[in-house]
Design a protein around this motif. Structure first.
Motif, short mmCIF file in Angstrom:
data_model
loop_
_atom_site.label_atom_id
_atom_site.label_comp_id
_atom_site.label_asym_id
_atom_site.label_seq_id
_atom_site.Cartn_x
_atom_site.Cartn_y
_atom_site.Cartn_z
N VAL A 1 41.64 38.61 19.81
CA VAL A 1 42.86 38.34 20.57
C VAL A 1 43.31 39.65 21.19
O VAL A 1 43.49 40.64 20.48
N VAL A 2 43.46 39.67 22.48
CA VAL A 2 43.92 40.87 23.17
C VAL A 2 45.06 40.47 24.10
O VAL A 2 44.94 39.52 24.87
N TYR A 3 46.16 41.17 23.99
CA TYR A 3 47.31 40.98 24.88
C TYR A 3 47.59 42.30 25.58
O TYR A 3 47.35 43.36 25.01
N LYS A 4 48.10 42.21 26.78
CA LYS A 4 48.64 43.40 27.41
C LYS A 4 50.07 43.08 27.82
O LYS A 4 50.42 41.92 28.04
N CYS A 5 50.88 44.12 27.91
CA CYS A 5 52.27 43.90 28.28
C CYS A 5 52.85 45.16 28.88
O CYS A 5 52.30 46.24 28.72
N GLN A 6 53.95 44.99 29.58
CA GLN A 6 54.74 46.12 30.02
C GLN A 6 55.95 46.16 29.11
O GLN A 6 56.48 45.13 28.72
N MET A 7 56.37 47.36 28.79
CA MET A 7 57.49 47.50 27.87
C MET A 7 58.68 48.11 28.58
O MET A 7 58.56 49.18 29.17
N LYS A 8 59.82 47.41 28.50
CA LYS A 8 61.07 47.88 29.11
C LYS A 8 60.89 48.23 30.59
O LYS A 8 61.38 49.24 31.06
N ASN A 9 60.15 47.40 31.31
CA ASN A 9 59.90 47.58 32.74
C ASN A 9 59.32 48.94 33.10
O ASN A 9 59.48 49.43 34.20
N GLN A 10 58.67 49.57 32.16
CA GLN A 10 58.01 50.84 32.42
C GLN A 10 56.60 50.59 32.92
O GLN A 10 56.04 49.52 32.70
N GLU A 11 56.05 51.59 33.56
CA GLU A 11 54.70 51.49 34.09
C GLU A 11 53.63 51.56 33.00
O GLU A 11 52.47 51.52 33.29
N ILE A 12 54.06 51.71 31.76
CA ILE A 12 53.11 51.80 30.64
C ILE A 12 52.64 50.40 30.27
O ILE A 12 53.43 49.50 30.07
N ILE A 13 51.33 50.27 30.19
CA ILE A 13 50.74 49.00 29.75
C ILE A 13 50.13 49.24 28.39
O ILE A 13 49.43 50.22 28.18
N ILE A 14 50.41 48.37 27.45
CA ILE A 14 49.86 48.52 26.10
C ILE A 14 48.97 47.32 25.81
O ILE A 14 49.37 46.17 25.97
N TYR A 15 47.77 47.61 25.40
CA TYR A 15 46.86 46.57 24.95
C TYR A 15 46.93 46.54 23.43
O TYR A 15 46.85 47.57 22.79
N VAL A 16 47.08 45.38 22.88
CA VAL A 16 47.09 45.23 21.44
C VAL A 16 45.85 44.42 21.07
O VAL A 16 45.66 43.31 21.56
N LEU A 17 45.01 45.01 20.28
CA LEU A 17 43.77 44.38 19.86
C LEU A 17 43.96 43.82 18.47
O LEU A 17 44.37 44.53 17.56
N LEU A 18 43.71 42.56 18.30
CA LEU A 18 43.87 41.90 17.01
C LEU A 18 42.50 41.44 16.54
O LEU A 18 41.84 40.67 17.23
N GLU A 19 42.07 41.92 15.41
CA GLU A 19 40.75 41.61 14.89
C GLU A 19 40.91 40.86 13.57
O GLU A 19 41.46 41.39 12.61
N MET A 20 40.47 39.61 13.50
CA MET A 20 40.59 38.82 12.29
C MET A 20 39.38 39.05 11.39
O MET A 20 38.26 38.99 11.86
N GLN A 21 39.62 39.32 10.11
CA GLN A 21 38.54 39.58 9.16
C GLN A 21 38.78 38.79 7.88
O GLN A 21 39.88 38.78 7.36
N SER A 22 37.71 38.18 7.35
CA SER A 22 37.80 37.50 6.07
C SER A 22 36.95 38.20 5.02
O SER A 22 36.98 37.84 3.86
N THR A 23 36.18 39.20 5.44
CA THR A 23 35.44 40.06 4.52
C THR A 23 35.66 41.51 4.94
O THR A 23 35.93 41.78 6.11
#
Length: 183
Positions: free
Chosen positions: A74-96
């Motif tokens: 799961v990967v999301y990107k967003c702008q925070m507080k209308n700033q030009e900064i884009i943050i990608y959040v990588l979510l990795e699901m693991q069961s082992t």
């Protein structure tokens, strides 16, 4: 023969945990659930800055130089507080526990940055102001045993103590759902 047996065992383990992974992926299709996960479990100040309406889910898979397929969960990107900064959040699901997690995450991160650079205007890339977006790696672990893999890329490297800040390092966030307690 032994190799075939190990491959069957690995395949069986993956199919056992596939429903849980699919359930997590499905849950985090919801922007609200994703933001709640970040705020509730990580308690990071930056998580409070995320505007749910600004989130954009990115479905990505990559082909590495060795032609192996690399799929992000799961990967999301967003702008925070209308700033030009884009943050990608990588979510990795693991069961082992995956002791190669720092390496796997670095591969995902490099591929995400490669995509950003490919999609950035050539003139803009050459400016002094151009920066890569931060990537926040998060591992959601729902296995039975404790997570014992290295949490930093530095700890994954041999004799890292000799080189100080001269080597690549990052820390990933771990959400261990079976050992989480509100306290």
């Amino acid at each position: 023969m032994e190799k075939d047996r190990r491959e069957r065992t690995r395949s069986q383990r993956q199919s056992i945990h596939q429903p849980a992974d699919t359930a997590f992926k499905s849950l985090f299709q919801s922007k609200r659930a994703f933001v709640q996960l970040l705020r509730y479990f990580l308690k990071a100040p930056w998580a409070e800055l995320i505007d749910e309406q600004q989130l954009e889910r990115i479905d990505k898979s990559y082909i590495k130089s060795d032609h192996a397929r690399l799929e992000s969960d799961v990967v999301y990107k967003c702008q925070m507080k209308n700033q030009e900064i884009i943050i990608y959040v990588l979510l990795e699901m693991q069961s082992t526990v995956d002791h190669q997690m720092p390496w796997r995450l670095l591969q995902y991160m490099v591929e995400l940055w490669r995509t950003v650079l490919k999609d950035t205007d050539a003139d803009r890339k050459r400016t002094k102001q151009h920066r890569l977006p931060p990537i926040i790696p998060v591992v959601v672990y729902n296995g039975d045993g404790r997570w014992t893999a290295a949490r930093t890329f530095r700890a994954y490297q041999n004799r890292s103590d000799l080189f100080g800040d001269a080597i690549v390092d990052f820390r990933y966030n771990l959400v261990d759902v079976k050992r989480w307690s509100p306290q």
